[in-house]
Design a protein around this motif. Structure first.
Motif, short mmCIF file in Angstrom:
data_model
loop_
_atom_site.label_atom_id
_atom_site.label_comp_id
_atom_site.label_asym_id
_atom_site.label_seq_id
_atom_site.Cartn_x
_atom_site.Cartn_y
_atom_site.Cartn_z
N ALA A 111 0.83 -1.21 0.00
CA ALA A 111 0.00 0.00 0.00
C ALA A 111 0.86 1.26 0.00
O ALA A 111 0.48 2.28 0.59
N TYR A 112 1.98 1.22 -0.70
CA TYR A 112 2.93 2.34 -0.64
C TYR A 112 2.31 3.66 -1.09
O TYR A 112 2.67 4.73 -0.57
N ALA A 113 1.39 3.61 -2.04
CA ALA A 113 0.82 4.86 -2.55
C ALA A 113 -0.19 5.46 -1.59
O ALA A 113 -0.23 6.68 -1.38
N SER A 114 -1.02 4.61 -0.98
CA SER A 114 -2.09 5.10 -0.10
C SER A 114 -1.67 5.20 1.36
O SER A 114 -2.23 6.00 2.12
N ASP A 115 -0.69 4.38 1.78
CA ASP A 115 -0.29 4.37 3.19
C ASP A 115 1.21 4.09 3.30
O ASP A 115 1.63 3.01 3.73
N PRO A 116 2.03 5.03 2.89
CA PRO A 116 3.48 4.78 2.82
C PRO A 116 4.12 4.49 4.17
O PRO A 116 5.19 3.89 4.22
N MET A 117 3.47 4.87 5.27
CA MET A 117 4.06 4.62 6.58
C MET A 117 3.73 3.22 7.12
O MET A 117 4.11 2.88 8.23
N ALA A 118 3.06 2.42 6.31
CA ALA A 118 2.65 1.09 6.77
C ALA A 118 3.62 0.00 6.34
O ALA A 118 3.27 -1.18 6.39
N ASN A 119 4.84 0.37 5.94
CA ASN A 119 5.81 -0.65 5.56
C ASN A 119 7.12 -0.49 6.32
O ASN A 119 7.35 0.53 6.98
N VAL A 120 7.95 -1.51 6.24
CA VAL A 120 9.18 -1.55 7.06
C VAL A 120 10.21 -0.53 6.63
O VAL A 120 11.15 -0.25 7.39
N PHE A 121 10.07 0.05 5.46
CA PHE A 121 11.05 1.02 5.00
C PHE A 121 10.83 2.40 5.63
O PHE A 121 11.77 3.20 5.72
N HIS A 122 9.60 2.66 6.07
CA HIS A 122 9.29 3.98 6.63
C HIS A 122 8.79 3.93 8.06
O HIS A 122 8.71 4.97 8.71
N ASN A 123 8.46 2.76 8.55
CA ASN A 123 7.92 2.62 9.89
C ASN A 123 8.92 1.83 10.74
O ASN A 123 9.02 0.60 10.61
N SER A 124 9.65 2.52 11.58
CA SER A 124 10.72 1.87 12.35
C SER A 124 10.17 0.86 13.35
O SER A 124 10.82 -0.15 13.64
N THR A 125 8.98 1.11 13.88
CA THR A 125 8.39 0.16 14.82
C THR A 125 8.08 -1.17 14.13
O THR A 125 8.43 -2.24 14.63
N LEU A 126 7.46 -1.08 12.97
CA LEU A 126 7.15 -2.30 12.21
C LEU A 126 8.43 -3.01 11.78
O LEU A 126 8.53 -4.25 11.84
N ARG A 127 9.42 -2.24 11.37
CA ARG A 127 10.70 -2.83 10.96
C ARG A 127 11.34 -3.61 12.11
O ARG A 127 11.77 -4.76 11.93
N ASN A 128 11.36 -3.01 13.28
CA ASN A 128 11.97 -3.70 14.43
C ASN A 128 11.16 -4.92 14.86
O ASN A 128 11.73 -5.91 15.33
N MET A 129 9.85 -4.86 14.69
CA MET A 129 9.03 -6.04 14.99
C MET A 129 9.37 -7.19 14.05
O MET A 129 9.47 -8.35 14.47
N LEU A 130 9.55 -6.88 12.77
CA LEU A 130 9.93 -7.94 11.82
C LEU A 130 11.32 -8.47 12.13
O LEU A 130 11.56 -9.68 12.03
N TYR A 131 12.22 -7.60 12.53
CA TYR A 131 13.55 -8.07 12.93
C TYR A 131 13.45 -9.08 14.09
O TYR A 131 14.08 -10.14 14.08
N VAL A 132 12.66 -8.74 15.10
CA VAL A 132 12.51 -9.64 16.25
C VAL A 132 11.87 -10.96 15.82
O VAL A 132 12.29 -12.05 16.25
N ALA A 133 10.86 -10.88 14.96
CA ALA A 133 10.21 -12.09 14.46
C ALA A 133 11.20 -12.96 13.70
O ALA A 133 11.24 -14.19 13.89
N TRP A 134 12.02 -12.35 12.86
CA TRP A 134 12.99 -13.12 12.09
C TRP A 134 14.05 -13.76 13.00
O TRP A 134 14.48 -14.90 12.78
N GLU A 135 14.47 -13.03 14.02
CA GLU A 135 15.44 -13.61 14.95
C GLU A 135 14.85 -14.84 15.63
O GLU A 135 15.53 -15.86 15.82
N HIS A 136 13.58 -14.76 15.97
CA HIS A 136 12.87 -15.88 16.59
C HIS A 136 12.80 -17.07 15.64
O HIS A 136 13.05 -18.23 16.03
N VAL A 137 12.48 -16.81 14.38
CA VAL A 137 12.37 -17.89 13.39
C VAL A 137 13.75 -18.51 13.12
O VAL A 137 13.89 -19.74 13.06
N ALA A 138 14.76 -17.68 12.96
CA ALA A 138 16.10 -18.20 12.69
C ALA A 138 16.62 -19.03 13.86
O ALA A 138 17.27 -20.07 13.65
#
Length: 396
Positions: free
Chosen positions: A145-172
């Motif tokens: 949804a980059y055009a309608s909600d650019p802050m809803a992705n990991v490139f612009h939302n640091s909170t979401l980015r860090n959540m994905l990092y934690v999730a990936w660490e858990h999976v790895a």
């Protein structure tokens, strides 16, 4: 002299060691053997090597979770000798509104229930000695949804980015002890068409760091934005400070041909440059003689694309085509299997690995837009695209 009472470990019985033991030169009890090392790939320059020191070129198929069956790894090895990798699209995180999505807002931000089907898919591959590229498909987190909600992705939302990092660490960490994990593909197809390549690169640096903090020996896999386009497969994505990375791109090129559009019916053929490269915005980059200039769609054209965009990356790192296909709606008489052979031959010549989209599908009939090699009918009958197996078999 009296013996010396000691224990080597708290759980062991006491042993009396006397001077006679020392005089006779008796060896002390042997230490327990170290745990076996996890089977992993190792990168040297542009090549991959397995735990025996043998060179490996990954070739195989994409396995979406919903179509994985027990025994698929063994079946794949039987049907396509030399195939050795399953790209499992299984870390489905902020990917949809489905209850099966693995996103949760509670740390470590990955639903434990997701491990059931994911473990089963990984086992179906690894128990047959098939390597697994474990892939995160995160449509919204990747910028759908980059055009309608650019802050809803990991490139612009640091909170979401860090959540994905934690999730990936858990999976790895979960898969760190599992054999035959070839790579962690940390964000399939970044979808934000406006994000700068440097921002994507910074995301990848952080994501690779967290998965390799949990599983240091497993390569990370990254590719260009948007959508892994080969046209953006440049040095902009390289992480020179991390030598344990495999670089990847898609090859649905030309798109109208691969998806069976009537505008590009045959291979080989002659088409406009705009048709060949997928139209705007690529024509400015790839059509020096104009978008209407004619281009011959041949094996040489595909080989030139790989030479132009993949060869520079291959000078320093391994390269893997994570998806390529041409749909069943393109008949054999129009060149479907010739195209498959030509592309597979070119990739083999360059030492580039690949995963076809997709391994298995199912339903009530082969659809125009489908591309699976294995089809399971609703009555349980299995049918194979034997011509497709034959087309790529010499080049795995």
């Amino acid at each position: 002299m009296p013996g010396i009472a000691c224990k080597l470990f708290a759980s062991m019985p006491t042993k009396n060691i006397t001077n006679l033991d020392f005089v006779s030169g008796a060896a002390p009890p042997a230490a327990p053997p170290p745990p076996p090392s996890t089977v992993r790939l190792h990168i040297q320059g542009h090549q991959l090597f397995d735990h025996t020191g043998s060179a490996v070129r990954l070739t195989g198929f994409n396995w979406p979770l919903e179509h994985v069956h027990p025994g698929d790894g063994k079946l794949m090895l039987r049907k396509l000798r030399g195939a050795n990798v399953a790209r499992i699209i299984g870390v489905l995180w902020d990917n949809s509104d489905s209850p099966t999505d693995c996103y949760t807002d509670t740390a470590p931000y990955f639903k434990e229930t997701c491990y059931g089907p994911l473990d089963a898919a990984v086992k179906a591959a690894t128990e047959a000695g098939v390597w697994v590229v474990l892939t995160a498909r995160c449509a919204f987190a990747a910028g759908q949804a980059y055009a309608s909600d650019p802050m809803a992705n990991v490139f612009h939302n640091s909170t979401l980015r860090n959540m994905l990092y934690v999730a990936w660490e858990h999976v790895a960490a979960h898969y760190a002890s599992w054999d035959y994990i070839a790579a962690y593909e940390v964000l399939a197809e970044p979808r934000d068409k406006n994000v700068n390549a440097s921002v994507v690169k910074e995301f990848y640096k952080g994501a690779c760091a967290v998965v390799q903090s949990a599983d240091p020996n497993t390569p990370c896999m990254v590719g260009p934005a948007p959508y892994y386009k080969i046209w953006h497969f440049t040095s902009d994505i390289l992480l020179p400070e991390n030598p344990n990375v495999i670089y990847t791109f898609d090859y649905f090129i030309p798109p109208d041909w691969c998806f069976g559009a009537s505008t590009m019916p045959t291979y080989p053929g002659t088409y406009t440059c705009a048709e060949m490269v997928g139209g705007e915005p690529w024509t400015d980059l790839l059509c020096p003689h104009g978008s209407a200039a004619t281009v011959n769609f041949t094996a040489e054209w595909n080989a030139q694309n790989f030479a132009r965009f993949a060869a520079p990356i291959l000078k320093t790192a391994p390269v893997f085509v994570n998806q390529w296909s041409v749909v069943h709606g393109v008949p054999a008489s129009n060149g479907r299997y010739t195209f498959m052979s030509d592309v597979a031959r070119s990739l083999q010549h360059m030492g580039i690995g690949w995963a076809w989209w997709v391994w298995r599908g199912g339903g009530d009939g082969w659809a125009h837009g489908s591309s699976e090699f294995v089809y399971q009918w609703t009555n349980g009958t299995i049918e194979y695209d034997d011509a497709a197996f034959a087309a790529v078999a010499p080049y795995v």
